[in-house]
Design an enzyme around this catalytic site. Structure first.
Site, PDB file in Angstrom:
ATOM      1  N   LYS A  48      42.412  -3.220  20.222  1.00 57.18           N
ATOM      2  CA  LYS A  48      43.017  -4.248  19.530  1.00 57.18           C
ATOM      3  C   LYS A  48      42.738  -5.601  20.382  1.00 57.18           C
ATOM      4  O   LYS A  48      43.112  -5.555  21.364  1.00 57.18           O
ATOM      5  CB  LYS A  48      44.512  -3.973  19.585  1.00 57.18           C
ATOM      6  CG  LYS A  48      45.232  -4.802  18.276  1.00 57.18           C
ATOM      7  CD  LYS A  48      46.570  -4.553  18.546  1.00 57.18           C
ATOM      8  CE  LYS A  48      47.424  -5.279  17.517  1.00 57.18           C
ATOM      9  NZ  LYS A  48      48.761  -5.571  17.969  1.00 57.18           N
ATOM     10  N   HIS A  65      43.278  -8.630  19.385  1.00 55.41           N
ATOM     11  CA  HIS A  65      44.437  -9.710  19.219  1.00 55.41           C
ATOM     12  C   HIS A  65      46.011  -9.181  19.804  1.00 55.41           C
ATOM     13  O   HIS A  65      46.080  -7.994  20.185  1.00 55.41           O
ATOM     14  CB  HIS A  65      44.812 -10.162  17.608  1.00 55.41           C
ATOM     15  CG  HIS A  65      45.054  -9.103  16.815  1.00 55.41           C
ATOM     16  ND1 HIS A  65      44.185  -7.956  16.397  1.00 55.41           N
ATOM     17  CD2 HIS A  65      45.989  -8.749  16.291  1.00 55.41           C
ATOM     18  CE1 HIS A  65      44.602  -7.267  15.784  1.00 55.41           C
ATOM     19  NE2 HIS A  65      45.930  -7.895  15.610  1.00 55.41           N
TER      20      HIS A  65
END
Ligand code: OMP
Length: 215
Positions: free
Chosen positions: A102, A104
């Site tokens: 991921k 962000h």
């Protein structure tokens, strides 16, 4: 067979987690039974399963600091065990991985507690040991030390080479104990004389003859 093993197998059959028929495994082997832990899909089922994991783990005396549940199926399993342990007075950290990085938000591949100390891998089933090797790599890369593996069902099949089971190979290669609530041998005991399941025994026995570990 111990009471928690029977509880576990009764639950697995009642919830269709354990099914009989003809299934192609990740290894390509054609199996007369399949264990789909994703069907422990209610609060009550996971609560009972967590108790069965806890019984197995605590009876072993294995020393551990935290739990790791590999994505995806290991996530609710490690959680269920963590809740069962807390109910017995032992509150341990729990961590999981993501399958995709991921970029962000909090980022990274890991969720939950910081991975450190002696980390117990909690998963569903071992056939050839591929999934468990991946977990060992993830924990080491994060700075933890894998201390053992706790699974629900050990299919007790020959691993990558020779006649040893995949669980025995993991123990030999990494020095890690592999604990299981039940194994194929327990499933054979359980089906012996069982009103609904005894008819599946010949196929289970033939499968064990073909793919079962020798030790
Ligand atoms: P190994 O990675 O070969 O040890 O196989 C374990 C994985 O096989 C599990 O995490 C499942 O994805 C899958 N599996 C089951 O879920 N249940 C079974 O009864 C058999 C398998 C399998 O494909 O061997």
């Amino acid at each position: 067979m111990q009471a928690h093993q029977r509880t576990f197998l009764d639950l697995a059959v009642a919830r269709d987690v354990l099914r009989f028929g003809k299934f192609t495994l990740k290894s390509g082997r054609i199996s007369p039974y399949f264990f789909n832990a994703g069907l422990f899909d209610s609060g009550a089922a996971l609560a009972t399963l967590g108790e069965c994991y806890a019984e197995t783990l605590l009876a072993s005396g294995l020393d551990f600091d935290m739990l790791f549940g590999p994505a995806y199926k290991g996530i609710p399993l490690a959680t269920a065990l963590g809740v069962a342990l807390a109910r017995r007075g032992r509150d341990v950290p729990i961590a999981f991985n993501r399958k995709e990085a991921k970029a962000h938000g909090e980022g990274g591949m890991l969720i939950g507690a910081t991975v450190r100390g002696r980390v117990l891998i909690v998963d569903d089933v071992i056939t050839a040991g591929t999934a468990i090797r991946e977990s060992i790599d993830i924990i080491r890369a994060a700075g933890g030390t894998p201390c053992g593996v706790l699974i629900a069902l050990d299919r007790q099949e020959r691993g990558r080479e020779g006649g040893r089971s995949a669980a025995q190979e993991v123990t030999a290669e990494f020095g890690l104990p592999v604990l299981a609530i039940a194994g194929l041998a327990d499933l054979l005991d359980f089906t012996d004389g069982h009103p609904a399941l005894a008819a599946h025994r010949p196929a289970l026995l033939a499968y064990r003859d073909r793919y079962g570990a020798s030790a």
